[in-house]
Design a protein around this motif. Structure first.
Motif, PDB file in Angstrom:
ATOM      1  N   GLN A 143      -4.163   1.473  11.443  1.00 58.01           N
ATOM      2  CA  GLN A 143      -4.226   2.621  12.358  1.00 58.01           C
ATOM      3  C   GLN A 143      -5.122   3.718  11.796  1.00 58.01           C
ATOM      4  O   GLN A 143      -5.913   4.317  12.520  1.00 58.01           O
ATOM      5  N   ILE A 144      -5.000   3.979  10.496  1.00 58.63           N
ATOM      6  CA  ILE A 144      -5.830   5.009   9.861  1.00 58.63           C
ATOM      7  C   ILE A 144      -7.301   4.606   9.934  1.00 58.63           C
ATOM      8  O   ILE A 144      -8.172   5.441  10.193  1.00 58.63           O
ATOM      9  N   ALA A 145      -7.587   3.323   9.721  1.00 59.21           N
ATOM     10  CA  ALA A 145      -8.963   2.835   9.739  1.00 59.21           C
ATOM     11  C   ALA A 145      -9.616   3.034  11.106  1.00 59.21           C
ATOM     12  O   ALA A 145     -10.841   3.176  11.192  1.00 59.21           O
ATOM     13  N   LEU A 146      -8.799   3.063  12.147  1.00 59.01           N
ATOM     14  CA  LEU A 146      -9.336   3.234  13.501  1.00 59.01           C
ATOM     15  C   LEU A 146      -9.588   4.698  13.855  1.00 59.01           C
ATOM     16  O   LEU A 146     -10.141   4.980  14.901  1.00 59.01           O
ATOM     17  N   THR A 147      -9.158   5.600  12.980  1.00 57.65           N
ATOM     18  CA  THR A 147      -9.392   7.022  13.227  1.00 57.65           C
ATOM     19  C   THR A 147     -10.724   7.427  12.615  1.00 57.65           C
ATOM     20  O   THR A 147     -11.405   6.630  11.978  1.00 57.65           O
ATOM     21  N   ASN A 148     -11.071   8.659  12.783  1.00 59.45           N
ATOM     22  CA  ASN A 148     -12.325   9.195  12.244  1.00 59.45           C
ATOM     23  C   ASN A 148     -12.110   9.598  10.788  1.00 59.45           C
ATOM     24  O   ASN A 148     -12.130  10.765  10.438  1.00 59.45           O
ATOM     25  N   VAL A 149     -11.901   8.604   9.913  1.00 64.53           N
ATOM     26  CA  VAL A 149     -11.612   8.844   8.512  1.00 64.53           C
ATOM     27  C   VAL A 149     -12.808   8.380   7.679  1.00 64.53           C
ATOM     28  O   VAL A 149     -13.481   7.411   8.026  1.00 64.53           O
ATOM     29  N   THR A 150     -13.064   9.092   6.601  1.00 67.35           N
ATOM     30  CA  THR A 150     -14.175   8.693   5.727  1.00 67.35           C
ATOM     31  C   THR A 150     -13.760   7.498   4.877  1.00 67.35           C
ATOM     32  O   THR A 150     -12.577   7.223   4.701  1.00 67.35           O
ATOM     33  N   ALA A 151     -14.749   6.835   4.330  1.00 68.59           N
ATOM     34  CA  ALA A 151     -14.481   5.689   3.461  1.00 68.59           C
ATOM     35  C   ALA A 151     -13.676   6.134   2.238  1.00 68.59           C
ATOM     36  O   ALA A 151     -12.768   5.423   1.792  1.00 68.59           O
ATOM     37  N   ALA A 152     -13.979   7.301   1.706  1.00 66.89           N
ATOM     38  CA  ALA A 152     -13.266   7.809   0.532  1.00 66.89           C
ATOM     39  C   ALA A 152     -11.794   8.065   0.867  1.00 66.89           C
ATOM     40  O   ALA A 152     -10.906   7.751   0.062  1.00 66.89           O
ATOM     41  N   GLU A 153     -11.529   8.621   2.041  1.00 64.25           N
ATOM     42  CA  GLU A 153     -10.134   8.862   2.460  1.00 64.25           C
ATOM     43  C   GLU A 153      -9.390   7.547   2.653  1.00 64.25           C
ATOM     44  O   GLU A 153      -8.229   7.410   2.251  1.00 64.25           O
ATOM     45  N   LEU A 154     -10.051   6.566   3.266  1.00 61.96           N
ATOM     46  CA  LEU A 154      -9.430   5.262   3.474  1.00 61.96           C
ATOM     47  C   LEU A 154      -9.137   4.589   2.132  1.00 61.96           C
ATOM     48  O   LEU A 154      -8.052   4.034   1.927  1.00 61.96           O
ATOM     49  N   GLU A 155     -10.090   4.677   1.199  1.00 66.18           N
ATOM     50  CA  GLU A 155      -9.863   4.105  -0.132  1.00 66.18           C
ATOM     51  C   GLU A 155      -8.680   4.769  -0.825  1.00 66.18           C
ATOM     52  O   GLU A 155      -7.903   4.105  -1.505  1.00 66.18           O
ATOM     53  N   HIS A 156      -8.543   6.082  -0.643  1.00 63.17           N
ATOM     54  CA  HIS A 156      -7.408   6.801  -1.238  1.00 63.17           C
ATOM     55  C   HIS A 156      -6.087   6.265  -0.674  1.00 63.17           C
ATOM     56  O   HIS A 156      -5.144   6.014  -1.429  1.00 63.17           O
ATOM     57  N   HIS A 157      -6.019   6.078   0.643  1.00 64.28           N
ATOM     58  CA  HIS A 157      -4.805   5.537   1.270  1.00 64.28           C
ATOM     59  C   HIS A 157      -4.516   4.126   0.762  1.00 64.28           C
ATOM     60  O   HIS A 157      -3.357   3.783   0.472  1.00 64.28           O
ATOM     61  N   ILE A 158      -5.558   3.330   0.645  1.00 62.20           N
ATOM     62  CA  ILE A 158      -5.383   1.954   0.167  1.00 62.20           C
ATOM     63  C   ILE A 158      -4.872   1.971  -1.274  1.00 62.20           C
ATOM     64  O   ILE A 158      -3.904   1.266  -1.608  1.00 62.20           O
ATOM     65  N   LYS A 159      -5.490   2.783  -2.132  1.00 68.52           N
ATOM     66  CA  LYS A 159      -5.088   2.868  -3.534  1.00 68.52           C
ATOM     67  C   LYS A 159      -3.628   3.323  -3.655  1.00 68.52           C
ATOM     68  O   LYS A 159      -2.855   2.750  -4.438  1.00 68.52           O
ATOM     69  N   ASN A 161      -1.207   2.966  -1.492  1.00 71.46           N
ATOM     70  CA  ASN A 161      -0.328   1.871  -1.067  1.00 71.46           C
ATOM     71  C   ASN A 161      -0.258   0.762  -2.106  1.00 71.46           C
ATOM     72  O   ASN A 161       0.828   0.255  -2.402  1.00 71.46           O
ATOM     73  N   VAL A 162      -1.387   0.381  -2.679  1.00 68.14           N
ATOM     74  CA  VAL A 162      -1.396  -0.680  -3.689  1.00 68.14           C
ATOM     75  C   VAL A 162      -0.542  -0.263  -4.889  1.00 68.14           C
ATOM     76  O   VAL A 162       0.216  -1.076  -5.433  1.00 68.14           O
ATOM     77  N   GLU A 163      -0.617   0.998  -5.298  1.00 70.41           N
ATOM     78  CA  GLU A 163       0.212   1.481  -6.410  1.00 70.41           C
ATOM     79  C   GLU A 163       1.701   1.380  -6.056  1.00 70.41           C
ATOM     80  O   GLU A 163       2.517   0.968  -6.887  1.00 70.41           O
ATOM     81  N   ARG A 164       2.059   1.759  -4.826  1.00 75.13           N
ATOM     82  CA  ARG A 164       3.462   1.638  -4.383  1.00 75.13           C
ATOM     83  C   ARG A 164       3.908   0.195  -4.403  1.00 75.13           C
ATOM     84  O   ARG A 164       5.024  -0.124  -4.815  1.00 75.13           O
ATOM     85  N   TRP A 165       3.041  -0.716  -3.925  1.00 77.76           N
ATOM     86  CA  TRP A 165       3.395  -2.127  -3.900  1.00 77.76           C
ATOM     87  C   TRP A 165       3.582  -2.664  -5.307  1.00 77.76           C
ATOM     88  O   TRP A 165       4.498  -3.439  -5.569  1.00 77.76           O
TER      89      TRP A 165
END
Length: 189
Positions: A143-159, A161-165
């Motif tokens: 859902q976040i990827a479909l918004t007007n988000v920068t690559a850096a912001e998306l990478e931050h969200h991914i990072k 989540n990966v840390e939580r996992w």
């Protein structure tokens, strides 16, 4: 009584029995039953590896919160101790269930014929929570990827989540590899 009415009553009864059977074997319910038969020390040891939000449904999560409070106070989480603790109106729980609902749930779970080993059922609950969390997080990332988000912001969200996992996976492995976990019990000669 008409034949149709008898058929409706029979179906309703079968549906009720099926629902109760599924309720009894739900890992979260079996976990609560195992906690209600554990000592304060055993409960505290397992709870050190579980987070309240590993429990999906609200009522079992409330019971785990109560058991956590009892274990921290070195009190065995017996059904009567949990019911007594639930009388406290200031537990800091949003949407706190009524005392009657908590007592009915405890009675239902405690008197079920499904008994589980505390460590193995904690492992099942933690594993279910892990897969649920990864699935929910992936949906949010999409859902976040479909918004007007920068690559850096998306990478931050991914990072994040990966840390939580990874953290959750480490907790799950600590449960699985714990000395008291059924897979690690030594055979008695």
């Amino acid at each position: 009584m008409t034949t149709d009415h008898i058929g409706d009553v029979t179906k309703a009864f079968i549906d009720y029995v099926d629902h109760n059977a599924l309720h009894a074997v739900a890992p979260e319910n079996v976990l609560i039953e195992a906690f209600l038969n554990a000592t304060a020390a055993e409960a505290a040891e397992v709870l050190a590896h579980l987070e309240d939000d590993d429990i999906e449904r609200h009522l079992p999560r409330v019971i785990v919160h109560l058991i956590r409070r009892l274990a921290a106070a070195h009190k065995n989480p017996t059904p009567d101790a949990v019911a007594y603790e639930a009388q406290n109106p200031n537990l800091g729980i949003a949407n706190q269930p009524s005392h009657l609902r908590i007592v009915k749930y405890i009675t239902d779970v405690y008197t079920s014929q499904i008994k589980g080993d505390l460590w193995s059922v904690a492992e099942r609950v933690a594993a279910d929570a892990y897969t649920r969390r990864v699935g929910e997080d992936c949906e949010r990332l999409a859902q976040i990827a479909l918004t007007n988000v920068t690559a850096a912001e998306l990478e931050h969200h991914i990072k994040t989540n990966v840390e939580r996992w990874r953290d959750h996976g480490k907790r799950l492995r600590r449960i699985t590899n714990h000395d008291n976990a059924p897979t690690n019990l030594k055979a008695v000669a």
